[in-house]
Write a protein that holds these residues in place. Structure first.
Motif, short mmCIF file in Angstrom:
data_model
loop_
_atom_site.label_atom_id
_atom_site.label_comp_id
_atom_site.label_asym_id
_atom_site.label_seq_id
_atom_site.Cartn_x
_atom_site.Cartn_y
_atom_site.Cartn_z
N PRO A 180 -6.78 -3.20 13.17
CA PRO A 180 -5.55 -3.89 13.59
C PRO A 180 -4.34 -2.96 13.72
CG PRO A 180 -6.64 -5.09 11.81
CD PRO A 180 -7.33 -3.76 11.91
N ALA A 181 -3.51 -3.29 14.68
CA ALA A 181 -2.31 -2.50 14.94
C ALA A 181 -1.38 -2.41 13.71
CB ALA A 181 -1.55 -3.09 16.13
N PRO A 182 -1.17 -3.49 12.94
CA PRO A 182 -0.29 -3.34 11.77
C PRO A 182 -0.80 -2.31 10.76
CG PRO A 182 -0.60 -5.67 12.30
CD PRO A 182 -1.58 -4.90 13.14
N LEU A 183 -2.10 -2.15 10.69
CA LEU A 183 -2.64 -1.14 9.77
C LEU A 183 -2.35 0.26 10.29
CD1 LEU A 183 -4.23 -0.25 7.30
CD2 LEU A 183 -6.36 -0.78 8.52
N LYS A 184 -2.49 0.46 11.59
CA LYS A 184 -2.15 1.77 12.17
C LYS A 184 -0.68 2.07 11.92
CE LYS A 184 -3.20 5.29 15.07
NZ LYS A 184 -2.30 6.37 14.70
N ASN A 185 0.16 1.05 12.09
CA ASN A 185 1.60 1.22 11.86
C ASN A 185 1.87 1.62 10.41
OD1 ASN A 185 4.41 0.87 12.76
ND2 ASN A 185 4.42 -0.84 11.32
N ALA A 186 1.16 0.97 9.49
CA ALA A 186 1.36 1.27 8.07
C ALA A 186 0.93 2.69 7.74
CB ALA A 186 0.58 0.26 7.22
N ILE A 187 -0.12 3.16 8.40
CA ILE A 187 -0.56 4.54 8.17
C ILE A 187 0.46 5.51 8.76
CG2 ILE A 187 -2.36 6.26 8.67
CD1 ILE A 187 -4.35 3.84 8.89
N ASP A 188 0.87 5.26 10.00
CA ASP A 188 1.72 6.21 10.73
C ASP A 188 3.16 6.28 10.21
OD1 ASP A 188 -0.39 6.75 12.40
OD2 ASP A 188 0.31 5.48 14.04
N THR A 189 3.61 5.23 9.53
CA THR A 189 5.01 5.17 9.11
C THR A 189 5.35 6.25 8.09
OG1 THR A 189 5.25 2.84 9.68
CG2 THR A 189 6.72 3.66 7.97
N VAL A 190 4.36 6.67 7.30
CA VAL A 190 4.58 7.78 6.36
C VAL A 190 3.53 8.86 6.65
CG1 VAL A 190 5.67 6.35 4.60
CG2 VAL A 190 3.17 6.65 4.57
N TYR A 191 3.60 9.95 5.96
CA TYR A 191 2.65 11.04 6.27
C TYR A 191 2.20 11.77 5.01
CZ TYR A 191 0.53 15.05 8.58
OH TYR A 191 -0.35 16.01 8.99
N ALA A 192 3.13 12.49 4.40
CA ALA A 192 2.74 13.34 3.25
C ALA A 192 2.15 12.50 2.12
CB ALA A 192 3.95 14.13 2.75
N GLU A 193 2.57 11.25 2.05
CA GLU A 193 2.11 10.38 0.95
C GLU A 193 0.61 10.13 1.01
OE1 GLU A 193 4.74 9.95 2.85
OE2 GLU A 193 6.35 10.22 1.36
N TRP A 194 0.00 10.34 2.18
CA TRP A 194 -1.46 10.14 2.30
C TRP A 194 -2.25 11.38 1.87
CZ3 TRP A 194 -2.76 5.35 2.63
CH2 TRP A 194 -2.02 4.45 3.39
N ARG A 195 -1.59 12.52 1.86
CA ARG A 195 -2.33 13.78 1.65
C ARG A 195 -3.09 13.76 0.32
NH1 ARG A 195 -2.44 19.50 2.78
NH2 ARG A 195 -1.13 19.26 4.62
N ASP A 196 -4.36 14.05 0.40
CA ASP A 196 -5.26 14.12 -0.77
C ASP A 196 -5.44 12.77 -1.49
OD1 ASP A 196 -5.64 16.82 -0.33
OD2 ASP A 196 -3.92 17.37 -1.57
N LYS A 197 -4.89 11.72 -0.94
CA LYS A 197 -5.03 10.39 -1.59
C LYS A 197 -6.47 9.93 -1.45
CE LYS A 197 -1.68 8.22 -2.23
NZ LYS A 197 -0.81 8.41 -3.41
N PRO A 198 -7.16 9.63 -2.55
CA PRO A 198 -8.50 9.08 -2.40
C PRO A 198 -8.44 7.72 -1.69
CG PRO A 198 -8.12 9.87 -4.64
CD PRO A 198 -6.78 9.84 -3.95
N VAL A 199 -9.16 7.62 -0.59
CA VAL A 199 -9.16 6.40 0.22
C VAL A 199 -10.60 5.94 0.41
CG1 VAL A 199 -8.71 5.43 2.52
CG2 VAL A 199 -7.01 6.93 1.46
N LEU A 200 -10.84 4.69 0.01
CA LEU A 200 -12.16 4.09 0.22
C LEU A 200 -12.02 3.04 1.33
CD1 LEU A 200 -15.14 3.68 -0.81
CD2 LEU A 200 -14.21 1.85 -2.25
N LEU A 201 -12.83 3.17 2.37
CA LEU A 201 -12.78 2.21 3.47
C LEU A 201 -13.74 1.06 3.22
CD1 LEU A 201 -12.82 4.62 6.56
CD2 LEU A 201 -10.82 3.58 5.42
N VAL A 202 -13.21 -0.15 3.36
CA VAL A 202 -14.05 -1.36 3.33
C VAL A 202 -13.75 -2.09 4.64
CG1 VAL A 202 -14.59 -3.53 2.19
CG2 VAL A 202 -13.93 -1.54 0.81
N THR A 203 -14.70 -2.04 5.57
CA THR A 203 -14.48 -2.75 6.83
C THR A 203 -15.40 -3.96 6.91
OG1 THR A 203 -16.05 -1.32 7.99
CG2 THR A 203 -13.72 -0.69 8.07
#
Ligand SMILES: Cc1cc2nc3c(=O)[nH]c(=O)nc-3n(C[C@H](O)[C@H](O)[C@H](O)COP(=O)(O)O)c2cc1C
Length: 192
Positions: free
Chosen positions: A98-121
């Motif tokens: 979904p577009a709102p999820l892309k927006n939520a990812i793109d709105t910040v940047y450095a905060e994602w670096r090295d963050k453990p992320v588990l995808l559940v689709t």
């Protein structure tokens, strides 16, 4: 041991990637949170993009520069920064996410670096195309993507007449083995 030496309880965020009024995403996230709380000492918090209501990216500078002008961006950055790991719960929409999820990812940047992320689709067949796209995008922002992504298959039989999941508990239970592997991967990444 002084209070300052007390290890901080890790915080795991469960990010709801869909924002429709009638959606499976929040039901799934709440159920995954319940399961996670059973097996984890971490603080499990559900972050619902429908409630966050983040504006469409309106920063004048590239978020990668970290010079956020708007308080809503700084607030979102604090939310992501405050999480030790994130479980991203995303549907597949027309072969993507979904577009709102892309927006939520793109709105910040450095905060994602090295963050453990588990995808559940999720989707009729587990939402693997959404997982592929999310893998690519989280790779670009240099998150620590945990393997393997989790695929939840939900058919029309899993829904009631209103379109909600009829029994999210049973649906999550059906995928419990995969989710347990994912929780273990998060704990390994967090060293706890
Ligand atoms: C706009 C839209 C596109 C969809 N495209 C797909 C798709 O490509 N593949 C799939 O398996 N399901 C697809 N579906 C079905 C969704 O996986 C299912 O409706 C799911 O519950 C959507 O998540 P949500 O209820 O949290 O919004 C789509 C649903 C919507 C609303």
């Amino acid at each position: 041991m002084s209070a300052d030496d007390t290890p901080r309880t890790p915080v795991i965020g469960i990010l709801v990637g869909s924002t429709r009024p009638v959606r499976a995403g929040r039901q799934l996230a709440d159920q995954i949170a319940e399961l996670a709380r059973l097996r984890s000492e971490a603080d499990i918090t559900v972050i619902d993009l429908a409630e966050v209501n983040l504006p469409w990216l309106d920063e004048p500078k590239m978020p990668a520069l970290g010079d956020y002008q708007h308080e809503h961006t700084r607030a979102w950055a604090r939310v992501i920064d405050g999480l030790d790991a994130v479980i991203v719960v995303s549907p597949q929409y027309n072969g993507g996410y979904p577009a709102p999820l892309k927006n939520a990812i793109d709105t910040v940047y450095a905060e994602w670096r090295d963050k453990p992320v588990l995808l559940v689709t999720y989707g009729f067949h587990g939402g693997s195309m959404a997982a592929q796209q999310l893998t690519q995008v989280f790779g670009v922002v240099k998150a620590n993507l945990l393997e393997p992504p989790i695929a939840i298959s939900a058919t029309n039989d899993d829904r009631d007449a209103s379109g909600h999941l009829a029994n999210p508990c049973e649906l999550v239970e059906r995928h419990r083995a995969q989710l347990e592997v994912g929780f273990a991967a998060i704990h390994t990444a967090l060293g706890c």
